[in-house]
Motif scaffolding. Sequence first.
Motif, short mmCIF file in Angstrom:
data_model
loop_
_atom_site.label_atom_id
_atom_site.label_comp_id
_atom_site.label_asym_id
_atom_site.label_seq_id
_atom_site.Cartn_x
_atom_site.Cartn_y
_atom_site.Cartn_z
N ILE A 104 -38.00 95.00 14.76
CA ILE A 104 -37.28 95.71 13.85
C ILE A 104 -36.53 94.92 13.18
CG2 ILE A 104 -35.66 97.75 14.35
CD1 ILE A 104 -37.25 97.70 17.34
N ARG A 120 -30.67 99.63 19.88
CA ARG A 120 -31.43 98.77 20.98
C ARG A 120 -31.94 99.62 21.96
NH1 ARG A 120 -28.59 94.05 21.49
NH2 ARG A 120 -29.68 93.70 23.75
N ALA A 123 -35.77 99.36 21.07
CA ALA A 123 -35.58 98.45 20.91
C ALA A 123 -35.96 98.24 22.14
CB ALA A 123 -34.96 97.00 20.39
N THR A 126 -39.55 99.87 23.50
CA THR A 126 -40.60 99.86 23.12
C THR A 126 -40.83 98.66 23.15
OG1 THR A 126 -39.25 99.35 20.62
CG2 THR A 126 -40.28 101.05 20.56
N LEU A 128 -40.22 95.66 20.88
CA LEU A 128 -40.48 95.01 19.94
C LEU A 128 -39.11 94.34 19.80
CD1 LEU A 128 -41.27 98.36 17.21
CD2 LEU A 128 -42.39 96.68 18.05
N LEU A 130 -35.96 92.28 18.18
CA LEU A 130 -35.16 92.92 17.10
C LEU A 130 -34.36 91.75 16.43
CD1 LEU A 130 -33.35 94.66 16.10
CD2 LEU A 130 -32.35 94.75 18.10
N ALA A 146 -33.64 93.83 25.65
CA ALA A 146 -34.27 94.17 24.53
C ALA A 146 -33.98 92.97 24.06
CB ALA A 146 -32.85 95.06 23.36
N ALA A 148 -33.12 90.93 21.71
CA ALA A 148 -32.41 90.65 20.57
C ALA A 148 -32.84 88.93 19.84
CB ALA A 148 -30.97 90.43 20.43
N THR A 226 -37.67 106.85 20.45
CA THR A 226 -37.32 106.23 21.90
C THR A 226 -37.84 107.60 22.61
OG1 THR A 226 -36.01 104.81 21.41
CG2 THR A 226 -35.66 105.29 23.62
N ARG A 244 -44.83 89.61 20.00
CA ARG A 244 -44.10 89.74 20.99
C ARG A 244 -43.46 87.97 21.11
NH1 ARG A 244 -39.15 92.52 23.74
NH2 ARG A 244 -39.39 91.60 26.50
#
Length: 463
Positions: A104, A120, A123, A126, A128, A130, A146, A148, A226, A244
């Motif tokens: 993302i 957020r 993220a 999922t 994923l 960010l 998340a 980040a 979401t 990831r």
Amino acid sequence: LVWSAKDGSKTQLRDDAVIYGAMLVRAASPDESVAGDPSDRGLPGGHFDLDVFDEPGSTREIYHEHQYDDDYDVTGVDLLSPVGCKRNGGLCWHQVMAGESGVIVAGPTEDAHRLGPAVRRFAAATGLPLLADPLSGARFGFDDGALAVAGYDLFLRDEGVRERLAPGFILRVGASPTSAALQRWLFQHASAVQVVIDDGPRWKDHGGTATTYLMADAADALERLTRAWPSGSGSTSEASAPARGAWTLADSAARAALGRRVDKELGEGGVAASVLRALPEGAALFVSSSMPIRDVDAFSLPSAERVEVLASRGASGIDGVVSTAFGIASQHDGPAALLIGDVALFHDQNGLLWSREPDASLVIVLVDNDGGAIFGMLPIAEHEPDFTTYFTTPHGIDLSRAAASHGVRCDDVPIEGVEAAVRAAIASGETRLVQVKTDGAEGHRLRAETRDAVIERVLEALA
């Protein structure tokens, strides 16, 4: 060539006409369906333009067609329909739901209060990775699990790192990122599925890398996705786990490399990091263009501290910065600070007039390297003396005197003293100037050292 309009009318264009630069974003009608599925309505409302010119590079139009409709907003579109992907130009949401290796990218937005939290939540749900721009509303103020990623602006400057972090799917919201390195990563992986979600009037894909441009309210779309994500999954599927994992390694390595360097070793980047650490919960930070916003992007780590970061980007980004910051301070319910360079402060010295108003106390952190040091990043920097005369343009002015003429106290501190000075200035409740005098060339050298250190650690982690 025949152009068929929405009302059914047809226009015969000249046989030798050629279309240059046509752009199409179209809304499907309720009675249209895909593969016989009447429940699929395709894209939400949008517009399309068709321009036909007589030859390449010409501005003389042979034909122009423009239509716009907003009959159907995103709430009427089934974003999760596998059938709908055929209508949506190849955008298949079930690929995301199945755990396609994705990332993302959240760019700057004027809707940070809505879009940031939506990004957020998506993220976190999922799993994923960010990449959140400091102006996205998604970097600061969250402790949600998340991923980040920190320091991406530094390690994505390396082509090898960009190659190792190849995505299968990129979901983009907001404007183009502040980070040039992140934009290069997007360009390098133009073959990946890149989806932009945006319903604003301005096109948000200047690089032309989007494979699908979905005209929809991004916050609403992400909230719906979401809610539809499998409850309690909190992670991506096995298909996306390696991607990831790679981003997790890069994030950890970048944080470790930055953590080993004290603020003084980060140079002007350390000033940006110090200011963010010093600001309390609920503060607002206005960041000037040129190097300040780039340093905030590169050196400020994602954190749980809720700080609203704002900036004016564009060709006139250094005009009116002080006045804008005071305006924010007057309307913000909490402490306010400004991170600015000397040229921008010089351009808007009159903005200090606002310092006499009781409702707009502002902490101004001035990085003074005596001129436009950002140009030192360009090849023209090798051509002295013209470079200094016409690009850096040193002014030799002590801007603390400008502050003093308005009765504003100035604290002259070294880089390692910025955090304490900002905390003290906020506690005073007054407008204060925290001045940090630096050397522009030294600043670029320290940025390069930090970049190389981060890249080295990330490459080791990804090996």
